[in-house]
Every structure is written in C-alpha cells, then in structure tokens.
Motif scaffolding. Sequence first.
Motif, mmCIF file in Angstrom:
data_model
loop_
_atom_site.group_PDB
_atom_site.id
_atom_site.type_symbol
_atom_site.label_atom_id
_atom_site.label_comp_id
_atom_site.label_asym_id
_atom_site.label_seq_id
_atom_site.Cartn_x
_atom_site.Cartn_y
_atom_site.Cartn_z
ATOM 1 N N VAL A 61 0.805 -1.227 0.000
ATOM 2 C CA VAL A 61 0.000 0.000 0.000
ATOM 3 C C VAL A 61 0.833 1.270 0.000
ATOM 4 O O VAL A 61 0.287 2.360 0.025
ATOM 5 N N GLY A 62 2.141 1.147 -0.012
ATOM 6 C CA GLY A 62 3.002 2.319 -0.011
ATOM 7 C C GLY A 62 3.491 2.668 1.378
ATOM 8 O O GLY A 62 2.994 2.175 2.389
ATOM 9 N N ALA A 63 4.476 3.542 1.405
ATOM 10 C CA ALA A 63 5.136 3.885 2.663
ATOM 11 C C ALA A 63 4.339 4.872 3.510
ATOM 12 O O ALA A 63 4.562 4.972 4.710
ATOM 13 N N GLY A 64 3.397 5.583 2.933
ATOM 14 C CA GLY A 64 2.655 6.599 3.670
ATOM 15 C C GLY A 64 1.916 6.056 4.872
ATOM 16 O O GLY A 64 2.013 6.591 5.981
ATOM 17 N N GLY A 65 1.163 4.993 4.682
ATOM 18 C CA GLY A 65 0.415 4.394 5.782
ATOM 19 C C GLY A 65 1.332 3.838 6.852
ATOM 20 O O GLY A 65 1.072 3.975 8.050
ATOM 21 N N ALA A 66 2.431 3.211 6.427
ATOM 22 C CA ALA A 66 3.380 2.654 7.395
ATOM 23 C C ALA A 66 4.046 3.776 8.187
ATOM 24 O O ALA A 66 4.192 3.678 9.412
ATOM 25 N N SER A 67 4.419 4.836 7.514
ATOM 26 C CA SER A 67 5.044 5.968 8.196
ATOM 27 C C SER A 67 4.097 6.586 9.226
ATOM 28 O O SER A 67 4.498 6.885 10.360
ATOM 29 N N LEU A 68 2.865 6.766 8.839
ATOM 30 C CA LEU A 68 1.866 7.313 9.757
ATOM 31 C C LEU A 68 1.653 6.376 10.949
ATOM 32 O O LEU A 68 1.572 6.816 12.099
ATOM 33 N N ALA A 69 1.602 5.077 10.682
ATOM 34 C CA ALA A 69 1.439 4.099 11.770
ATOM 35 C C ALA A 69 2.633 4.139 12.716
ATOM 36 O O ALA A 69 2.461 4.100 13.944
ATOM 37 N N PHE A 70 3.852 4.231 12.176
ATOM 38 C CA PHE A 70 5.021 4.314 13.049
ATOM 39 C C PHE A 70 4.973 5.565 13.920
ATOM 40 O O PHE A 70 5.344 5.526 15.091
ATOM 41 N N SER A 71 4.481 6.662 13.369
ATOM 42 C CA SER A 71 4.332 7.879 14.179
ATOM 43 C C SER A 71 3.311 7.665 15.288
ATOM 44 O O SER A 71 3.534 8.052 16.437
ATOM 45 N N THR A 72 2.192 7.054 14.951
ATOM 46 C CA THR A 72 1.145 6.774 15.930
ATOM 47 C C THR A 72 1.645 5.833 17.019
ATOM 48 O O THR A 72 1.293 5.979 18.190
ATOM 49 N N LEU A 73 2.478 4.887 16.634
ATOM 50 C CA LEU A 73 2.930 3.845 17.555
ATOM 51 C C LEU A 73 4.288 4.148 18.192
ATOM 52 O O LEU A 73 4.892 3.270 18.821
ATOM 53 N N LYS A 74 4.761 5.380 18.056
ATOM 54 C CA LYS A 74 6.078 5.744 18.585
ATOM 55 C C LYS A 74 6.214 5.366 20.058
ATOM 56 O O LYS A 74 7.178 4.708 20.456
ATOM 57 N N ASP A 75 5.274 5.785 20.887
ATOM 58 C CA ASP A 75 5.336 5.453 22.307
ATOM 59 C C ASP A 75 5.139 3.952 22.553
ATOM 60 O O ASP A 75 5.747 3.380 23.450
ATOM 61 N N PHE A 76 4.299 3.340 21.754
ATOM 62 C CA PHE A 76 4.033 1.904 21.859
ATOM 63 C C PHE A 76 5.329 1.118 21.656
ATOM 64 O O PHE A 76 5.598 0.147 22.359
ATOM 65 N N PHE A 77 6.146 1.546 20.700
ATOM 66 C CA PHE A 77 7.401 0.844 20.380
ATOM 67 C C PHE A 77 8.593 1.392 21.176
ATOM 68 O O PHE A 77 9.692 0.877 21.043
ATOM 69 N N ALA A 78 8.414 2.392 21.995
ATOM 70 C CA ALA A 78 9.527 3.087 22.651
ATOM 71 C C ALA A 78 10.436 2.172 23.443
ATOM 72 O O ALA A 78 11.654 2.356 23.433
ATOM 73 N N ASP A 79 9.899 1.181 24.102
ATOM 74 C CA ASP A 79 10.734 0.311 24.921
ATOM 75 C C ASP A 79 11.221 -0.935 24.192
ATOM 76 O O ASP A 79 11.828 -1.815 24.775
ATOM 77 N N MET A 80 10.977 -0.983 22.880
ATOM 78 C CA MET A 80 11.411 -2.129 22.090
ATOM 79 C C MET A 80 12.891 -1.999 21.774
ATOM 80 O O MET A 80 13.349 -0.927 21.383
ATOM 81 N N GLU A 81 13.636 -3.076 21.944
ATOM 82 C CA GLU A 81 15.060 -3.054 21.624
ATOM 83 C C GLU A 81 15.244 -2.890 20.129
ATOM 84 O O GLU A 81 14.449 -3.380 19.325
ATOM 85 N N GLU A 82 16.298 -2.208 19.753
ATOM 86 C CA GLU A 82 16.575 -2.043 18.324
ATOM 87 C C GLU A 82 16.980 -3.365 17.726
ATOM 88 O O GLU A 82 17.644 -4.181 18.356
ATOM 89 N N ALA A 83 16.576 -3.534 16.477
ATOM 90 C CA ALA A 83 16.880 -4.800 15.779
ATOM 91 C C ALA A 83 18.331 -4.855 15.381
ATOM 92 O O ALA A 83 18.972 -3.883 15.147
#
Length: 131
Positions: free
Chosen positions: A109-131
């Motif tokens: 579906v393109g990068a736009g939706g994924a980028s927006l989701a990552f912004s929305t989920l920034k705090d959700f993913f905040a404590d996730m270790e980097e890959a």
Amino acid sequence: MAFISNPELRKRGQEVYAELYGGSHADEMTSEYNEKSSDFADMSLEWAIGGLFGRPGLDLKSREFVAFALCVADGRVQDAVLAHAEACIRAGATKREVYEVVLNTIWYVGAGGASLAFSTLKDFFADMEEA
C-alpha cells in the motif's frame, strides 16, 4: 428501525472484547461509537467482534494481525491502529511482530500508511530493543 440484537453474538462479542480490548485504547473508541450511534456500537460488538472475530478457523492473534494491517493500510484510522496494536499484544503477539506487520504493509500500500502508523505507535514501540 432499531437494531435487533442477537444474544449469542452479543455474548461472544463481549467475551472477545474483554479479552482483546477491555481497559485499553479501544474503550475510548467504543465510547465514541456509542456517542455517534448506539446501533453502530451494538453492530460492531455483535457483528464484527462476536460474528467475525469469534468465528472458528483463525486464532485471535491472526485475526488481529489482519485487522491491524488493514487499519495501517487505510491510513485514516490511527486510533484503530493503536487499539489493534494493543489487541495484538493481548492476543499473544510480540511488539516485534507488530512492528513487522507495519513493515510488511509498505510493499502493498506504499510507505505513507506505514510511516503514519510508526508515528502513531512511537510510544508503543519506545521500549522495544533495536533490531
């Protein structure tokens, strides 16, 4: 015409809702649904959650991944992105798996939706270790 409730679907919907969404961001969405239209809220609980999510054939984690990916792809429902990300975790997913679902949407579906989701989920993913 008033919505005619199906008691079996309502009960199943309430059980699945409690397991996946109760006490989370989704409660805010449910309140908004009720403010807009109690029939819409009832239909969502009975048909979507009781009727679809409560069906045999796919486990709740798989159903949540599908719902989550569709919300990411839609790009207009960021409250649902967060609610379904939380529900994925409640259904047994890891944050890493949720992150990978977002990445997987890019090619379709393109990068736009994924980028927006990552912004929305920034705090959700905040404590996730980097890959």
